[in-house]
Write a protein that holds these residues in place. Structure first.
Motif, PDB file in Angstrom:
ATOM      1  N   UNK A  85      36.645  36.130  39.131  1.00  0.00           N
ATOM      2  CA  UNK A  85      36.031  35.152  40.041  1.00  0.00           C
ATOM      3  C   UNK A  85      35.123  35.856  41.046  1.00  0.00           C
ATOM      4  N   UNK A  86      35.594  36.968  41.579  1.00  0.00           N
ATOM      5  CA  UNK A  86      34.767  37.736  42.524  1.00  0.00           C
ATOM      6  C   UNK A  86      33.489  38.224  41.842  1.00  0.00           C
ATOM      7  N   UNK A  87      33.619  38.685  40.602  1.00  0.00           N
ATOM      8  CA  UNK A  87      32.435  39.133  39.854  1.00  0.00           C
ATOM      9  C   UNK A  87      31.496  37.967  39.606  1.00  0.00           C
ATOM     10  N   UNK A  88      32.064  36.801  39.331  1.00  0.00           N
ATOM     11  CA  UNK A  88      31.249  35.611  39.129  1.00  0.00           C
ATOM     12  C   UNK A  88      30.452  35.240  40.371  1.00  0.00           C
ATOM     13  N   UNK A  89      31.044  35.408  41.537  1.00  0.00           N
ATOM     14  CA  UNK A  89      30.334  35.130  42.788  1.00  0.00           C
ATOM     15  C   UNK A  89      29.146  36.082  42.950  1.00  0.00           C
ATOM     16  N   UNK A  90      29.352  37.343  42.591  1.00  0.00           N
ATOM     17  CA  UNK A  90      28.258  38.326  42.669  1.00  0.00           C
ATOM     18  C   UNK A  90      27.135  37.951  41.707  1.00  0.00           C
ATOM     19  N   UNK A  91      27.496  37.465  40.535  1.00  0.00           N
ATOM     20  CA  UNK A  91      26.491  37.031  39.557  1.00  0.00           C
ATOM     21  C   UNK A  91      25.700  35.843  40.086  1.00  0.00           C
ATOM     22  N   UNK A  92      26.392  34.872  40.677  1.00  0.00           N
ATOM     23  CA  UNK A  92      25.726  33.653  41.138  1.00  0.00           C
ATOM     24  C   UNK A  92      24.776  33.917  42.307  1.00  0.00           C
ATOM     25  N   UNK A  93      25.071  34.931  43.100  1.00  0.00           N
ATOM     26  CA  UNK A  93      24.150  35.274  44.197  1.00  0.00           C
ATOM     27  C   UNK A  93      22.791  35.670  43.632  1.00  0.00           C
TER      28      UNK A  93
ATOM     29  N   UNK B 154      20.332  42.987  33.655  1.00  0.00           N
ATOM     30  CA  UNK B 154      19.843  42.398  34.903  1.00  0.00           C
ATOM     31  C   UNK B 154      20.603  42.958  36.100  1.00  0.00           C
ATOM     32  N   UNK B 155      20.128  42.602  37.278  1.00  0.00           N
ATOM     33  CA  UNK B 155      20.828  42.992  38.496  1.00  0.00           C
ATOM     34  C   UNK B 155      22.234  42.407  38.519  1.00  0.00           C
ATOM     35  N   UNK B 156      22.401  41.247  37.881  1.00  0.00           N
ATOM     36  CA  UNK B 156      23.715  40.598  37.861  1.00  0.00           C
ATOM     37  C   UNK B 156      24.708  41.372  37.011  1.00  0.00           C
ATOM     38  N   UNK B 157      24.244  41.935  35.880  1.00  0.00           N
ATOM     39  CA  UNK B 157      25.125  42.779  35.061  1.00  0.00           C
ATOM     40  C   UNK B 157      25.682  43.926  35.910  1.00  0.00           C
TER      41      UNK B 157
ATOM     42  N   UNK C 212      46.398  51.932  25.630  1.00  0.00           N
ATOM     43  CA  UNK C 212      46.180  50.722  26.425  1.00  0.00           C
ATOM     44  C   UNK C 212      44.950  50.939  27.299  1.00  0.00           C
ATOM     45  N   UNK C 213      44.054  49.947  27.333  1.00  0.00           N
ATOM     46  CA  UNK C 213      42.864  50.082  28.179  1.00  0.00           C
ATOM     47  C   UNK C 213      42.255  48.725  28.492  1.00  0.00           C
ATOM     48  N   UNK C 214      41.528  48.702  29.588  1.00  0.00           N
ATOM     49  CA  UNK C 214      40.773  47.511  29.966  1.00  0.00           C
ATOM     50  C   UNK C 214      39.456  47.494  29.188  1.00  0.00           C
ATOM     51  N   UNK C 215      39.068  46.339  28.740  1.00  0.00           N
ATOM     52  CA  UNK C 215      37.816  46.186  27.997  1.00  0.00           C
ATOM     53  C   UNK C 215      37.011  45.084  28.674  1.00  0.00           C
ATOM     54  N   UNK C 216      35.824  45.429  29.152  1.00  0.00           N
ATOM     55  CA  UNK C 216      35.099  44.548  30.059  1.00  0.00           C
ATOM     56  C   UNK C 216      33.661  44.306  29.625  1.00  0.00           C
ATOM     57  N   UNK C 217      33.252  43.048  29.691  1.00  0.00           N
ATOM     58  CA  UNK C 217      31.826  42.708  29.624  1.00  0.00           C
ATOM     59  C   UNK C 217      31.504  42.004  30.934  1.00  0.00           C
ATOM     60  N   UNK C 218      30.864  42.701  31.869  1.00  0.00           N
ATOM     61  CA  UNK C 218      30.614  42.136  33.190  1.00  0.00           C
ATOM     62  C   UNK C 218      29.791  40.848  33.175  1.00  0.00           C
ATOM     63  N   UNK C 219      28.882  40.750  32.184  1.00  0.00           N
ATOM     64  CA  UNK C 219      28.073  39.538  32.041  1.00  0.00           C
ATOM     65  C   UNK C 219      27.806  39.327  30.556  1.00  0.00           C
ATOM     66  N   UNK C 220      28.646  38.525  29.947  1.00  0.00           N
ATOM     67  CA  UNK C 220      28.496  38.234  28.524  1.00  0.00           C
ATOM     68  C   UNK C 220      27.537  37.057  28.372  1.00  0.00           C
ATOM     69  N   UNK C 221      26.455  37.279  27.633  1.00  0.00           N
ATOM     70  CA  UNK C 221      25.441  36.241  27.517  1.00  0.00           C
ATOM     71  C   UNK C 221      24.289  36.489  28.473  1.00  0.00           C
ATOM     72  N   UNK C 222      23.847  37.748  28.541  1.00  0.00           N
ATOM     73  CA  UNK C 222      22.753  38.073  29.464  1.00  0.00           C
ATOM     74  C   UNK C 222      21.484  37.291  29.134  1.00  0.00           C
ATOM     75  N   UNK C 223      21.232  37.070  27.843  1.00  0.00           N
ATOM     76  CA  UNK C 223      20.050  36.275  27.465  1.00  0.00           C
ATOM     77  C   UNK C 223      20.164  34.848  27.981  1.00  0.00           C
ATOM     78  N   UNK C 224      21.378  34.306  27.955  1.00  0.00           N
ATOM     79  CA  UNK C 224      21.577  32.947  28.472  1.00  0.00           C
ATOM     80  C   UNK C 224      21.411  32.933  29.993  1.00  0.00           C
ATOM     81  N   UNK C 225      21.837  34.023  30.635  1.00  0.00           N
ATOM     82  CA  UNK C 225      21.655  34.152  32.081  1.00  0.00           C
ATOM     83  C   UNK C 225      20.168  34.148  32.423  1.00  0.00           C
TER      84      UNK C 225
END
Length: 252
Positions: A15-23, A42-45, A81-94
């Motif tokens: 959710x916090x990452x989403x707020x950064x993206x929306x800014x 993008x800057x949002x990624x 065991x590891x975390x697997x992250x896509x900070x912004x999935x769908x950059x083209x849609x963004x």
């Protein structure tokens, strides 16, 4: 490993990452660059990546992020065991500003995603899947259980908006889908998980961060993700998956 407690932490981080993206989404200049693999950045990624890294480094386990330091499979193949992250999935849609992008955070254990969080910043909707416990969809702070709904007929196939491929037609026919919907990012997994679609097929190379969180949600909701275009082998996170890529998501 307390997956329920970890899921709470992950939801807040997403959710916090989403707020950064929306800014950045509200700005005229998205700071679009082209990476070496010709995919956009993008800057949002970058902003989302920073928020997620700050949050996950406080938790246990190493982190694999699409926007992190380039890391070969050889460096991470022995991670249990590891975390697997896509900070912004769908950059083209963004970039197209259609709202169909997500924040994806997953925990992979023994080559299987056991926890997944998918957050949709534009709608404020969150999906969560926990292995052995179940899947939920949340909006306005309320989480409700979701599950797959495999139909006997008139099935719905969900398709990629940015990576459509003729091979999808064969799968749609094989499973007697009479309707198809195009949508971006890991929302395709989520539509199967909540019973709005019955199947999704991706033909072509993929990476862990493209699939891990969505797969966790689908499987926790009662569905399955298979390697290739058959129901012969469950999709797992090993070298073969990374090289071949194609996978099949079924709501059963």
């Amino acid at each position: 490993m307390n997956l329920e407690k970890l899921s709470e932490d992950c939801m807040q981080i997403a959710i916090d990452a989403g707020h950064a993206i929306m800014e950045i989404y509200q700005k005229e200049d998205l700071g679009v660059e082209i990476k070496d693999d010709n995919s956009p950045l993008t800057l949002a990624d970058k902003a989302s990546h920073e928020v997620i890294m700050e949050g996950l480094t406080k938790l246990e386990y190493p982190i694999l992020s699409e926007e992190g330091k380039e890391m070969s499979y050889g460096e991470r193949k022995d991670w249990t065991t590891y975390w697997c992250v896509d900070p912004l999935d769908g950059t083209k849609e963004f970039i197209n500003r259609n709202g169909e992008f997500t924040v994806n955070i997953a925990l992979i254990h023994e080559k299987k995603p056991v926890l997944g969080v998918v957050y949709v910043p534009v709608k404020g909707v969150i999906y969560i899947g926990i292995d052995g416990i179940g899947a939920k969809k949340g909006e306005a702070g309320i989480l409700d259980p979701i599950e797959v709904k495999w139909k006997e007929g008139n099935r719905v196939a969900v398709r990629s908006k940015s990576h459509a491929n003729p091979a999808e037609e064969e799968i749609i026919g094989k499973y007697s889908a009479t309707e198809s919907i195009s949508v971006g990012s890991s929302l395709k997994f989520c539509m199967v998980a909540e019973g709005k679609a019955d199947l999704y097929y991706r033909h072509g190379p993929t990476m862990e961060w493209d699939t891990a969180a969505g797969q966790a949600v689908v499987e926790a909701a009662g569905g399955h993700v298979y390697t290739g275009n058959t129901e012969d082998e469950l999709f797992r996170y090993n070298k073969e998956n990374l090289l071949n890529g194609s996978f099949l998501v079924l709501g059963k």
